[in-house]
Design a protein around this motif. Sequence first.
Motif, PDB file in Angstrom:
ATOM      1  N   HIS A  98     -18.876 -10.717 -16.173  1.00 63.50           N
ATOM      2  CA  HIS A  98     -19.616 -11.397 -17.247  1.00 63.50           C
ATOM      3  C   HIS A  98     -19.090 -10.944 -18.614  1.00 63.50           C
ATOM      4  O   HIS A  98     -18.869 -11.760 -19.511  1.00 63.50           O
ATOM      5  N   LYS A  99     -18.858  -9.632 -18.770  1.00 62.55           N
ATOM      6  CA  LYS A  99     -18.353  -9.076 -20.035  1.00 62.55           C
ATOM      7  C   LYS A  99     -16.915  -9.525 -20.311  1.00 62.55           C
ATOM      8  O   LYS A  99     -16.536  -9.746 -21.455  1.00 62.55           O
ATOM      9  N   HIS A 100     -16.110  -9.609 -19.230  1.00 64.19           N
ATOM     10  CA  HIS A 100     -14.715 -10.031 -19.411  1.00 64.19           C
ATOM     11  C   HIS A 100     -14.623 -11.391 -20.098  1.00 64.19           C
ATOM     12  O   HIS A 100     -13.672 -11.658 -20.823  1.00 64.19           O
ATOM     13  N   TRP A 101     -15.606 -12.249 -19.831  1.00 65.31           N
ATOM     14  CA  TRP A 101     -15.546 -13.637 -20.333  1.00 65.31           C
ATOM     15  C   TRP A 101     -16.597 -13.902 -21.410  1.00 65.31           C
ATOM     16  O   TRP A 101     -16.943 -15.042 -21.683  1.00 65.31           O
ATOM     17  N   GLN A 145     -18.091 -19.299 -19.584  1.00 63.39           N
ATOM     18  CA  GLN A 145     -18.304 -17.938 -19.080  1.00 63.39           C
ATOM     19  C   GLN A 145     -18.876 -17.923 -17.660  1.00 63.39           C
ATOM     20  O   GLN A 145     -18.430 -17.150 -16.811  1.00 63.39           O
ATOM     21  N   ASP A 146     -19.851 -18.785 -17.399  1.00 64.84           N
ATOM     22  CA  ASP A 146     -20.504 -18.774 -16.085  1.00 64.84           C
ATOM     23  C   ASP A 146     -19.549 -19.152 -14.957  1.00 64.84           C
ATOM     24  O   ASP A 146     -19.558 -18.548 -13.882  1.00 64.84           O
ATOM     25  N   ILE A 147     -18.656 -20.118 -15.214  1.00 67.07           N
ATOM     26  CA  ILE A 147     -17.665 -20.513 -14.204  1.00 67.07           C
ATOM     27  C   ILE A 147     -16.658 -19.390 -13.984  1.00 67.07           C
ATOM     28  O   ILE A 147     -16.342 -19.032 -12.842  1.00 67.07           O
ATOM     29  N   LEU A 148     -16.171 -18.823 -15.077  1.00 68.82           N
ATOM     30  CA  LEU A 148     -15.126 -17.797 -14.994  1.00 68.82           C
ATOM     31  C   LEU A 148     -15.618 -16.515 -14.334  1.00 68.82           C
ATOM     32  O   LEU A 148     -14.903 -15.894 -13.552  1.00 68.82           O
ATOM     33  N   ASN A 196     -15.523 -14.117  -6.924  1.00 66.66           N
ATOM     34  CA  ASN A 196     -15.072 -14.668  -5.646  1.00 66.66           C
ATOM     35  C   ASN A 196     -13.580 -14.445  -5.385  1.00 66.66           C
ATOM     36  O   ASN A 196     -13.194 -14.055  -4.285  1.00 66.66           O
ATOM     37  N   ALA A 197     -12.753 -14.687  -6.393  1.00 66.55           N
ATOM     38  CA  ALA A 197     -11.302 -14.680  -6.176  1.00 66.55           C
ATOM     39  C   ALA A 197     -10.587 -13.488  -6.797  1.00 66.55           C
ATOM     40  O   ALA A 197      -9.422 -13.246  -6.484  1.00 66.55           O
ATOM     41  N   GLY A 198     -11.265 -12.761  -7.673  1.00 63.32           N
ATOM     42  CA  GLY A 198     -10.641 -11.601  -8.315  1.00 63.32           C
ATOM     43  C   GLY A 198     -10.131 -11.922  -9.715  1.00 63.32           C
ATOM     44  O   GLY A 198      -9.742 -13.049 -10.014  1.00 63.32           O
ATOM     45  N   ARG A 199     -10.142 -10.909 -10.573  1.00 66.60           N
ATOM     46  CA  ARG A 199      -9.750 -11.088 -11.974  1.00 66.60           C
ATOM     47  C   ARG A 199      -8.297 -11.539 -12.125  1.00 66.60           C
ATOM     48  O   ARG A 199      -7.993 -12.404 -12.939  1.00 66.60           O
ATOM     49  N   TRP A 253      -6.769 -19.873 -13.998  1.00 67.39           N
ATOM     50  CA  TRP A 253      -7.789 -20.725 -14.622  1.00 67.39           C
ATOM     51  C   TRP A 253      -8.240 -20.294 -16.006  1.00 67.39           C
ATOM     52  O   TRP A 253      -9.026 -21.009 -16.635  1.00 67.39           O
ATOM     53  N   ALA A 254      -7.781 -19.163 -16.484  1.00 70.12           N
ATOM     54  CA  ALA A 254      -8.231 -18.692 -17.801  1.00 70.12           C
ATOM     55  C   ALA A 254      -7.754 -19.657 -18.888  1.00 70.12           C
ATOM     56  O   ALA A 254      -6.576 -20.004 -18.948  1.00 70.12           O
ATOM     57  N   PRO A 255      -8.658 -20.120 -19.760  1.00 73.71           N
ATOM     58  CA  PRO A 255      -8.246 -21.043 -20.834  1.00 73.71           C
ATOM     59  C   PRO A 255      -7.460 -20.310 -21.914  1.00 73.71           C
ATOM     60  O   PRO A 255      -7.610 -19.095 -22.081  1.00 73.71           O
ATOM     61  N   GLU A 256      -6.633 -21.048 -22.638  1.00 73.71           N
ATOM     62  CA  GLU A 256      -5.838 -20.436 -23.710  1.00 73.71           C
ATOM     63  C   GLU A 256      -6.737 -19.916 -24.828  1.00 73.71           C
ATOM     64  O   GLU A 256      -6.470 -18.880 -25.423  1.00 73.71           O
ATOM     65  N   LYS A 257      -7.808 -20.667 -25.103  1.00 75.13           N
ATOM     66  CA  LYS A 257      -8.744 -20.263 -26.157  1.00 75.13           C
ATOM     67  C   LYS A 257     -10.152 -20.195 -25.568  1.00 75.13           C
ATOM     68  O   LYS A 257     -10.506 -21.027 -24.725  1.00 75.13           O
ATOM     69  N   PRO A 258     -10.958 -19.241 -26.037  1.00 76.09           N
ATOM     70  CA  PRO A 258     -12.323 -19.111 -25.502  1.00 76.09           C
ATOM     71  C   PRO A 258     -13.157 -20.386 -25.614  1.00 76.09           C
ATOM     72  O   PRO A 258     -13.991 -20.661 -24.761  1.00 76.09           O
TER      73      PRO A 258
END
Length: 200
Positions: free
Chosen positions: A128-131, A137-140, A146-149, A156-161
């Motif tokens: 939760h803090k990472h995102w 945030q909830d999806i990430l 489930n899949a690991g950082r 799947w990490a977006p380029e911008k928050p």
Amino acid sequence: MKRRRRKSSRWRIITLIVTLCILVGTLIQSHFSLNSYARSREEIEALITQTATRHGLSAPLVMALVWKESRFKPNAVGSAGEIGLMQVLDGAVSDWARINQRAKPTKRQLFTPETNLEIGCWYLAQAHKHWEGYASQDILELAEYNAGRTVVLREWAPEKPENIVDLDSITFPSTRKYIKQIFKRRDHYMQRMNSDRAAN
């Protein structure tokens, strides 16, 4: 000769019976030691709410995650060695122990709802803090649980928050389904909690 054979046969039968009794006793003890952690659904839900709140997490979300991971069974064991209500893995347990400077719980201790929820909620709170500050945030955070950082950062990490991560862009079908099911169940628990508050 016949007497000796009879004595020998008797001792074999006695030894076999004693061995079977010991084996059955061990199995029964093992069964009850795991099931001694059994709690009522209400007790587990109360523990989830307390632990989630302490870690700054949404109780309905954690409840939905527990439903998905273990169906509220404290003695659940996954195919990859996941343990308990939140199906914690050894890596997460080791991280929790190291970062919090605590002794690493035994496998048996991980079946207790309190210990399992504490480590599972701590791990989810890290995600939760990472995102924090991300629009999705909830999806990430669920994808990370489930899949690991590493996978989330790579895939799947977006380029911008502020960029929205569409759930359909989660390329692992199992992770996409996992998140969808948790969101649906979270909404169910939110409605139920709101109804309970309104009734009181």
